[in-house]
Scaffold this motif. Structure first.
Motif, PDB file in Angstrom:
ATOM      1  N   GLN A  97       8.058  10.958  -2.214  1.00 53.93           N
ATOM      2  CA  GLN A  97       6.668  11.306  -2.490  1.00 53.93           C
ATOM      3  C   GLN A  97       6.506  11.878  -3.895  1.00 53.93           C
ATOM      4  O   GLN A  97       5.558  11.551  -4.614  1.00 53.93           O
ATOM      5  CB  GLN A  97       6.156  12.313  -1.459  1.00 53.93           C
ATOM      6  CG  GLN A  97       5.845  11.716  -0.100  1.00 53.93           C
ATOM      7  CD  GLN A  97       5.184  12.725   0.821  1.00 53.93           C
ATOM      8  OE1 GLN A  97       5.366  13.937   0.667  1.00 53.93           O
ATOM      9  NE2 GLN A  97       4.428  12.232   1.789  1.00 53.93           N
ATOM     10  N   VAL A  98       7.441  12.731  -4.300  1.00 48.39           N
ATOM     11  CA  VAL A  98       7.390  13.321  -5.639  1.00 48.39           C
ATOM     12  C   VAL A  98       7.493  12.226  -6.695  1.00 48.39           C
ATOM     13  O   VAL A  98       6.747  12.216  -7.688  1.00 48.39           O
ATOM     14  CB  VAL A  98       8.518  14.346  -5.820  1.00 48.39           C
ATOM     15  CG1 VAL A  98       8.570  14.846  -7.251  1.00 48.39           C
ATOM     16  CG2 VAL A  98       8.331  15.519  -4.856  1.00 48.39           C
ATOM     17  N   MET A  99       8.391  11.282  -6.501  1.00 48.75           N
ATOM     18  CA  MET A  99       8.567  10.212  -7.476  1.00 48.75           C
ATOM     19  C   MET A  99       7.343   9.306  -7.529  1.00 48.75           C
ATOM     20  O   MET A  99       6.964   8.822  -8.610  1.00 48.75           O
ATOM     21  CB  MET A  99       9.827   9.405  -7.148  1.00 48.75           C
ATOM     22  CG  MET A  99      11.115  10.180  -7.363  1.00 48.75           C
ATOM     23  SD  MET A  99      12.613   9.234  -6.950  1.00 48.75           S
ATOM     24  CE  MET A  99      12.571   7.956  -8.211  1.00 48.75           C
ATOM     25  N   LEU A 100       6.703   9.079  -6.383  1.00 45.85           N
ATOM     26  CA  LEU A 100       5.492   8.250  -6.371  1.00 45.85           C
ATOM     27  C   LEU A 100       4.370   8.932  -7.145  1.00 45.85           C
ATOM     28  O   LEU A 100       3.678   8.292  -7.956  1.00 45.85           O
ATOM     29  CB  LEU A 100       5.049   7.986  -4.929  1.00 45.85           C
ATOM     30  CG  LEU A 100       3.767   7.149  -4.775  1.00 45.85           C
ATOM     31  CD1 LEU A 100       3.951   5.765  -5.395  1.00 45.85           C
ATOM     32  CD2 LEU A 100       3.380   7.033  -3.299  1.00 45.85           C
ATOM     33  N   VAL A 101       4.175  10.233  -6.915  1.00 40.26           N
ATOM     34  CA  VAL A 101       3.164  10.985  -7.651  1.00 40.26           C
ATOM     35  C   VAL A 101       3.446  10.945  -9.151  1.00 40.26           C
ATOM     36  O   VAL A 101       2.537  10.737  -9.973  1.00 40.26           O
ATOM     37  CB  VAL A 101       3.102  12.441  -7.152  1.00 40.26           C
ATOM     38  CG1 VAL A 101       2.235  13.297  -8.086  1.00 40.26           C
ATOM     39  CG2 VAL A 101       2.554  12.502  -5.733  1.00 40.26           C
ATOM     40  N   THR A 102       4.711  11.126  -9.526  1.00 44.64           N
ATOM     41  CA  THR A 102       5.073  11.129 -10.942  1.00 44.64           C
ATOM     42  C   THR A 102       4.850   9.759 -11.571  1.00 44.64           C
ATOM     43  O   THR A 102       4.361   9.654 -12.698  1.00 44.64           O
ATOM     44  CB  THR A 102       6.543  11.534 -11.131  1.00 44.64           C
ATOM     45  OG1 THR A 102       6.839  12.665 -10.303  1.00 44.64           O
ATOM     46  CG2 THR A 102       6.824  11.903 -12.574  1.00 44.64           C
ATOM     47  N   PHE A 103       5.194   8.706 -10.839  1.00 41.56           N
ATOM     48  CA  PHE A 103       4.988   7.350 -11.366  1.00 41.56           C
ATOM     49  C   PHE A 103       3.504   7.080 -11.599  1.00 41.56           C
ATOM     50  O   PHE A 103       3.109   6.576 -12.664  1.00 41.56           O
ATOM     51  CB  PHE A 103       5.550   6.313 -10.394  1.00 41.56           C
ATOM     52  CG  PHE A 103       5.084   4.910 -10.685  1.00 41.56           C
ATOM     53  CD1 PHE A 103       5.579   4.218 -11.784  1.00 41.56           C
ATOM     54  CD2 PHE A 103       4.132   4.306  -9.885  1.00 41.56           C
ATOM     55  CE1 PHE A 103       5.136   2.930 -12.072  1.00 41.56           C
ATOM     56  CE2 PHE A 103       3.677   3.022 -10.167  1.00 41.56           C
ATOM     57  CZ  PHE A 103       4.187   2.330 -11.263  1.00 41.56           C
TER      58      PHE A 103
END
Length: 326
Positions: A97-103
């Motif tokens: 989830q963190v990586m999706l938000v950052t992307f």
């Protein structure tokens, strides 16, 4: 009766404020989505699609695949930047989830600027996931430091050791550029040294306290950021098919990045091309440079933006479904 009135009267302004706040938030995000749609359409109009298509057609398939792979690797690497903040803040959101938000935020940031893209989208998406504003602020601060830390070191070394002949109208001598490069590198290394050596690693800014990471984390930030900027330059280098030295491409990219920030143009539209043509137009035909950079924009800016918009919409729909079923 008067006692009841005295108790309830002070609460009315607060109640009115609470009643208006949801409407203000809805109006803000409606404006955000409208701006997003406008920028997408506007950027699509400003791109010479026939030149992009011709450039892409002229590129050998292995070159195109290699450049696309480097662009994907860069976006994937940047998506891990907020994982450093996850550890610092101590929240328990899944890494995916963190990586999706950052992307999503990174793609919006590239195309719409930091304030509208990277900041607003992070607050909204992390807020949907239950994080508070201060937590999001700390995550963003660490991610921004990570991004520019590598820039400072790579830019400093490039400007100091490999100064480019600048146009005469820029009125910047090689000596000035080398001194600036040395200072940039010193700032990056000074940050790492401060994180490693200071006993009290806390900074207070406008009443908010930020803790510096450990020396090991600072080194990791530096390595991640240097690799990311190197991958971005590698994407352009591969598309140019080695016609220019890699160090030259990296140095011009770093100069263009600063120009894009200073001018506040969304996606640096036109700024990147102008800097490359000004500095390298005598080594390669301007038309070839511009065509290659348009292909780079298609791979690094627009394709991720299309994916990010889709992911953002799916994220919003799922959040509304969860809210409805709660």
């Amino acid at each position: 009766m008067s006692a009841v009135a005295a108790e309830t009267a002070p609460r009315r302004p607060a109640l009115r404020a609470r009643a208006w706040w949801p409407w203000l938030r809805k109006a803000f995000w409606a404006a955000f989505f409208a701006l997003l749609a406008y920028l997408l359409v506007n950027q699509a109009r400003n791109i010479a699609w026939n030149e992009v298509a011709q450039t892409l057609r002229d590129l050998p398939l292995p070159v195109l695949l290699a450049a696309g792979g480097l662009a994907c690797a860069s976006h994937l690497l940047y998506a891990t930047f907020d994982l450093l903040g996850r550890r610092a803040v101590g929240h328990r959101l899944p890494a995916s989830q963190v990586m999706l938000v950052t992307f999503i935020s990174y793609a919006f940031n590239l195309n719409m600027g930091a304030l509208v893209g990277g900041v607003a989208s992070r607050y909204r998406l992390y807020g949907r996931l239950g994080l508070g504003e201060m937590q999001v602020t700390r995550i963003m601060a660490l991610s921004m430091v990570t991004n520019w830390l590598g820039y400072l070191l790579l830019g400093g070394l490039a400007f100091a050791l490999f100064p480019l002949p600048l146009p005469s109208e820029w009125d910047i001598s090689d000596a000035v550029l080398q001194i600036a490069g040395a200072l940039l590198a010193a700032v990056a290394l000074g940050y790492v040294a401060a994180c490693a050596l200071l006993r009290r690693r806390r900074l207070t800014l406008r009443g908010q306290t930020f803790a510096l990471p450990s020396g090991r984390t600072a080194l990791l930030q530096l390595a991640m950021s240097c690799l990311n900027w190197s991958l971005i330059a590698g994407t352009i280098f591969v598309l140019l098919q080695g016609q220019l030295p890699y160090v030259t491409v990296l140095t011009v990219l770093l100069l263009a990045a600063v120009a894009g920030v200073v001018t506040h143009v969304p996606a640096g539209l036109g700024v990147l091309e102008a800097v490359f043509v000004a500095l390298l137009g005598t080594q390669l035909a301007p038309a070839q440079l511009i065509g290659t950079l348009l292909a780079y924009r298609a791979l690094y800016y627009l394709a991720p933006l299309a994916l990010a918009v889709l992911a953002f919409l799916v994220f919003e729909i799922r959040h509304k479904d969860r809210t409805r079923n709660a």
